[in-house]
Write an enzyme that holds these catalytic residues in place. Structure first.
Site, PDB file in Angstrom:
ATOM      1  N   SER A 297       0.883  -1.366   0.008  1.00 31.89           N
ATOM      2  CA  SER A 297      -0.047   0.074   0.042  1.00 31.89           C
ATOM      3  C   SER A 297       0.711   1.405  -0.131  1.00 31.89           C
ATOM      4  O   SER A 297       0.542   2.206  -0.796  1.00 31.89           O
ATOM      5  CB  SER A 297      -0.915   0.147   1.209  1.00 31.89           C
ATOM      6  OG  SER A 297      -0.065  -0.216   2.371  1.00 31.89           O
ATOM      7  N   GLU A 298       1.953   1.064   0.730  1.00 33.63           N
ATOM      8  CA  GLU A 298       3.063   2.374   0.499  1.00 33.63           C
ATOM      9  C   GLU A 298       4.323   2.058   0.568  1.00 33.63           C
ATOM     10  O   GLU A 298       4.695   0.949   1.527  1.00 33.63           O
ATOM     11  CB  GLU A 298       2.775   3.479   1.602  1.00 33.63           C
ATOM     12  CG  GLU A 298       1.507   4.455   1.578  1.00 33.63           C
ATOM     13  CD  GLU A 298       0.311   3.901   1.879  1.00 33.63           C
ATOM     14  OE1 GLU A 298      -0.574   4.549   1.469  1.00 33.63           O
ATOM     15  OE2 GLU A 298       0.124   2.945   2.426  1.00 33.63           O
ATOM     16  N   THR A 299       5.256   2.716  -0.100  1.00 34.36           N
ATOM     17  CA  THR A 299       6.815   2.616   0.123  1.00 34.36           C
ATOM     18  C   THR A 299       7.282   3.814   0.396  1.00 34.36           C
ATOM     19  O   THR A 299       6.947   4.894  -0.214  1.00 34.36           O
ATOM     20  CB  THR A 299       7.567   2.017  -1.252  1.00 34.36           C
ATOM     21  OG1 THR A 299       6.916   0.557  -1.484  1.00 34.36           O
ATOM     22  CG2 THR A 299       8.902   1.853  -1.187  1.00 34.36           C
TER      23      THR A 299
END
Length: 258
Positions: free
Chosen positions: A43-45
């Site tokens: 979902s996020e890096t």
């Protein structure tokens, strides 16, 4: 380039929300960071570069860069404290949402975030069709926020992601309800960012905390995101700020070759 995956808001692997973390010596081109986020398919890096006595922090979803992300901030602080600056207990970040501070307190990482009470917003039939449910209250900040009747309604909600993505308002969709075991529960959906359900969304609690603090007449609360993975968040309202605390667990360390 070192690449870490940390399960945030979790006390064991396979719970909470996995975030990718890259601590860089200097910034990569934006399009490369976006491609890494797409390749990682989390979902996020998060990407961080140390500047003087703080870190510049940015977050990329598989769809695009966003202005605030809680779990990836917690994950980045975990990586810095455990692998880069072992002597420190507090990490200061400069971000698109201003200065964010994370303090390690025992097993918990406490994040200082802005309080963002959303505004009441009209409910539409398009929203009801997308959710498959008629909420009791509707709000709009960065995201649409819907209050449901019960915890069981939050758990059983089965929205139409294509219809959520077509809603004209809000970047994401947050749903919440009062809980018996916890103070409140929630789920988070970001189909516009190619993330149908975010397992645990820290930034959503910038909205949830002021809302539930007012409804429950409590400044300190324990929240649970009731996604399939699940995660627990320890919340405080501090005027114009909120603190959101959780544990974190390392899942993997790898090398990215670009």
């Amino acid at each position: 380039m070192k690449y870490y995956v940390v399960d945030a808001f979790a006390n064991k692997v396979f719970e909470g929300n996995p975030a990718g973390v890259c601590i860089l010596d200097e910034w990569l081109p934006d399009d490369i960071m976006q491609k890494i986020a797409i390749e990682n398919n989390l979902s996020e890096t998060a990407f961080a570069v140390k500047e003087d006595d703080y870190y510049r922090l940015r977050w990329f979803t598989p769809g695009n860069e966003i202005d605030l992300c809680g779990h990836a901030t917690l994950a980045t602080a975990y990586v810095i404290v455990n692998f880069y600056d072992a002597e420190i207990k507090s990490v200061r970040f400069q971000t698109l949402s201003g200065e964010l501070i994370v303090v390690k307190k025992g097993d918990l990482y406490e994040m200082d975030f802005p309080s963002r009470m959303p505004n009441a917003h009209p409910l539409t039939e398009q929203m009801v069709e997308a959710l498959g449910y008629k909420p009791t209250e509707t709000y709009l900040g960065r995201d649409l926020m819907f209050v449901l009747d019960s915890e069981s309604d939050v758990r059983s909600l089965d929205p139409d992601f294509a219809k959520l993505a077509a809603l004209p308002d809000g970047l994401g969709v947050q749903v919440t309800a009062k809980s018996d075991q916890y103070d409140f529960v929630s789920r988070s959906f970001f189909p516009k960012l190619n993330v149908n359900e975010d397992p645990v969304c820290g930034s959503a609690h910038c909205n949830f905390i002021p809302y539930w603090a007012e409804r429950l007449n409590k400044q300190e609360m324990i929240a649970r995101q009731v996604s399939k993975r699940g995660g627990t968040l320890y919340c405080k309202l501090l005027g114009e700020r909120v603190t959101i605390s959780g544990q974190a667990v390392l899942y993997s360390i790898a090398e990215i070759f670009i």
